[in-house]
Motif scaffolding. Structure first.
Motif, PDB file in Angstrom:
ATOM      1  N   PRO A 135      -2.998   2.191   4.604  1.00 50.75           N
ATOM      2  CA  PRO A 135      -3.058   0.770   4.951  1.00 50.75           C
ATOM      3  C   PRO A 135      -2.516  -0.058   3.796  1.00 50.75           C
ATOM      4  O   PRO A 135      -2.684   0.302   2.626  1.00 50.75           O
ATOM      5  CB  PRO A 135      -4.555   0.523   5.179  1.00 50.75           C
ATOM      6  N   VAL A 136      -1.863  -1.158   4.103  1.00 46.90           N
ATOM      7  CA  VAL A 136      -1.147  -1.907   3.070  1.00 46.90           C
ATOM      8  C   VAL A 136      -1.385  -3.396   3.211  1.00 46.90           C
ATOM      9  O   VAL A 136      -1.917  -3.884   4.219  1.00 46.90           O
ATOM     10  CB  VAL A 136       0.375  -1.637   3.142  1.00 46.90           C
ATOM     11  N   ILE A 137      -0.983  -4.116   2.184  1.00 46.38           N
ATOM     12  CA  ILE A 137      -0.889  -5.571   2.210  1.00 46.38           C
ATOM     13  C   ILE A 137       0.587  -5.906   2.030  1.00 46.38           C
ATOM     14  O   ILE A 137       1.236  -5.393   1.105  1.00 46.38           O
ATOM     15  CB  ILE A 137      -1.731  -6.200   1.084  1.00 46.38           C
ATOM     16  N   ASP A 138       1.117  -6.714   2.918  1.00 48.73           N
ATOM     17  CA  ASP A 138       2.545  -7.046   2.883  1.00 48.73           C
ATOM     18  C   ASP A 138       2.799  -8.067   1.774  1.00 48.73           C
ATOM     19  O   ASP A 138       3.001  -9.255   2.022  1.00 48.73           O
ATOM     20  CB  ASP A 138       2.981  -7.596   4.248  1.00 48.73           C
ATOM     21  N   TRP A 140       4.438  -8.190  -2.535  1.00 51.66           N
ATOM     22  CA  TRP A 140       5.186  -7.436  -3.544  1.00 51.66           C
ATOM     23  C   TRP A 140       4.261  -6.697  -4.508  1.00 51.66           C
ATOM     24  O   TRP A 140       4.562  -5.554  -4.921  1.00 51.66           O
ATOM     25  CB  TRP A 140       6.100  -8.368  -4.338  1.00 51.66           C
ATOM     26  N   SER A 141       3.123  -7.310  -4.884  1.00 51.42           N
ATOM     27  CA  SER A 141       2.260  -6.670  -5.879  1.00 51.42           C
ATOM     28  C   SER A 141       1.603  -5.414  -5.319  1.00 51.42           C
ATOM     29  O   SER A 141       1.394  -4.436  -6.048  1.00 51.42           O
ATOM     30  CB  SER A 141       1.188  -7.649  -6.377  1.00 51.42           C
ATOM     31  N   PHE A 142       1.291  -5.424  -4.034  1.00 53.55           N
ATOM     32  CA  PHE A 142       0.679  -4.239  -3.445  1.00 53.55           C
ATOM     33  C   PHE A 142       1.702  -3.108  -3.343  1.00 53.55           C
ATOM     34  O   PHE A 142       1.395  -1.959  -3.692  1.00 53.55           O
ATOM     35  CB  PHE A 142       0.106  -4.566  -2.059  1.00 53.55           C
ATOM     36  N   SER A 143       2.905  -3.428  -2.875  1.00 49.79           N
ATOM     37  CA  SER A 143       3.943  -2.402  -2.788  1.00 49.79           C
ATOM     38  C   SER A 143       4.263  -1.837  -4.169  1.00 49.79           C
ATOM     39  O   SER A 143       4.392  -0.611  -4.346  1.00 49.79           O
ATOM     40  CB  SER A 143       5.210  -2.997  -2.162  1.00 49.79           C
ATOM     41  N   ALA A 144       4.368  -2.730  -5.145  1.00 50.03           N
ATOM     42  CA  ALA A 144       4.633  -2.278  -6.510  1.00 50.03           C
ATOM     43  C   ALA A 144       3.483  -1.427  -7.028  1.00 50.03           C
ATOM     44  O   ALA A 144       3.700  -0.417  -7.717  1.00 50.03           O
ATOM     45  CB  ALA A 144       4.860  -3.475  -7.422  1.00 50.03           C
TER      46      ALA A 144
END
Length: 262
Positions: A135-138, A140-144
């Motif tokens: 599960p993700v948050i859309d 940049w900091s989460f993807s990074a």
């Protein structure tokens, strides 16, 4: 009772060395990160409850705050905990020399990734996506954060410890010889998972909405992560069974064959 206190001699991959060795220090740091992630996950779960209490609910003006905390809670309690512990296991492998500086630095890289994941939980307006496996948050900091954490885990495993060799005077903790192929399988599976994630995202279709994008992007690599988790779990079972039985439950050759088939 610890393995070292058992009255029966267990066939181990190597003898114990100083707790002050670089490998012992790195293993402890990874365990601290793994356990710390569980604690932070619990704190986020507590925040989820507090944010729903009528007295405090008026303070939370972002309607997505609850789900963002839920996403980070799940990733800390599953991804970070499991694979930080797997990284700690990698430092139990017998080695022909000292571990490399990049592998010892992996825990600091991974910690920076965890900090980015936590930062994303408070990012106003960021969209939480409850995708399968990861599960993700859309944002940049989460993807990074995910990429940086994964890089730290891979750095810990990409070392000469992955190559079969006769150990130099010892390992951080004596482990049954049968567990060694399992730990190596875990490291190799994590590398394959990283390649699967990378190839999926490079070849992803354009123009997809975020929910579909993350669902497709994490599906293949998520499957391979289950292989890594299973190999790590079996390795830990072998270590624990050796302590309970007073002997290794499998020979190293049999374990290598079974993990090879896996």
């Amino acid at each position: 009772m610890s393995i070292n206190e058992l009255p029966v001699q267990i066939p181990m991959s190597s003898a114990r060395i100083s707790d002050q060795s670089p490998e012992a220090t790195s293993a402890r740091r990874w365990v601290l990160l793994a356990v710390g992630s569980l604690l932070m996950s619990g704190v986020l779960a507590l925040l989820l409850v507090v944010a729903r209490v009528p007295i405090f609910s008026s303070w939370v003006t972002d309607p997505a705050f609850f789900r963002r905390c839920l996403v980070v809670h799940v990733d800390l309690s599953l991804l970070v905990w499991v694979y930080a512990f797997a990284a700690a296991l990698s430092f139990l492998l017998p080695k022909s020399g000292a571990s490399s500086a990049p592998s010892r630095a992996g825990v600091f890289v991974a910690s920076a990734g965890v900090a980015l994941l936590l930062f994303a939980a408070g990012a106003p307006g960021a969209q939480p996506i409850l995708a399968n496996y990861v599960p993700v948050i859309d944002h940049w900091s989460f993807s990074a954060g995910l990429v940086v954490f994964a890089a730290g885990v891979l750095l810990s495993g990409l070392d000469r410890r992955l190559l079969p060799s006769e150990p130099a005077p010892g390992s951080v903790l004596p482990v049954p010889a049968a567990a060694v192929p399992g730990i190596r399988t875990t490291c190799i599976a994590l590398c394959i998972a990283a390649l699967t994630f990378a190839s999926t995202w490079i070849s992803r279709p354009r123009g997809l909405d975020p929910a579909t994008l993350y669902e497709l992007g994490n599906w293949g690599g998520g499957h391979v992560l289950q292989l890594a988790s299973s190999a790590a779990m079996l390795s830990v079972w072998l270590i624990l069974l050796a302590g309970v039985l007073g002997r290794a439950p499998l020979s190293r050759g049999a374990a290598a064959a079974l993990f090879g088939v896996l």
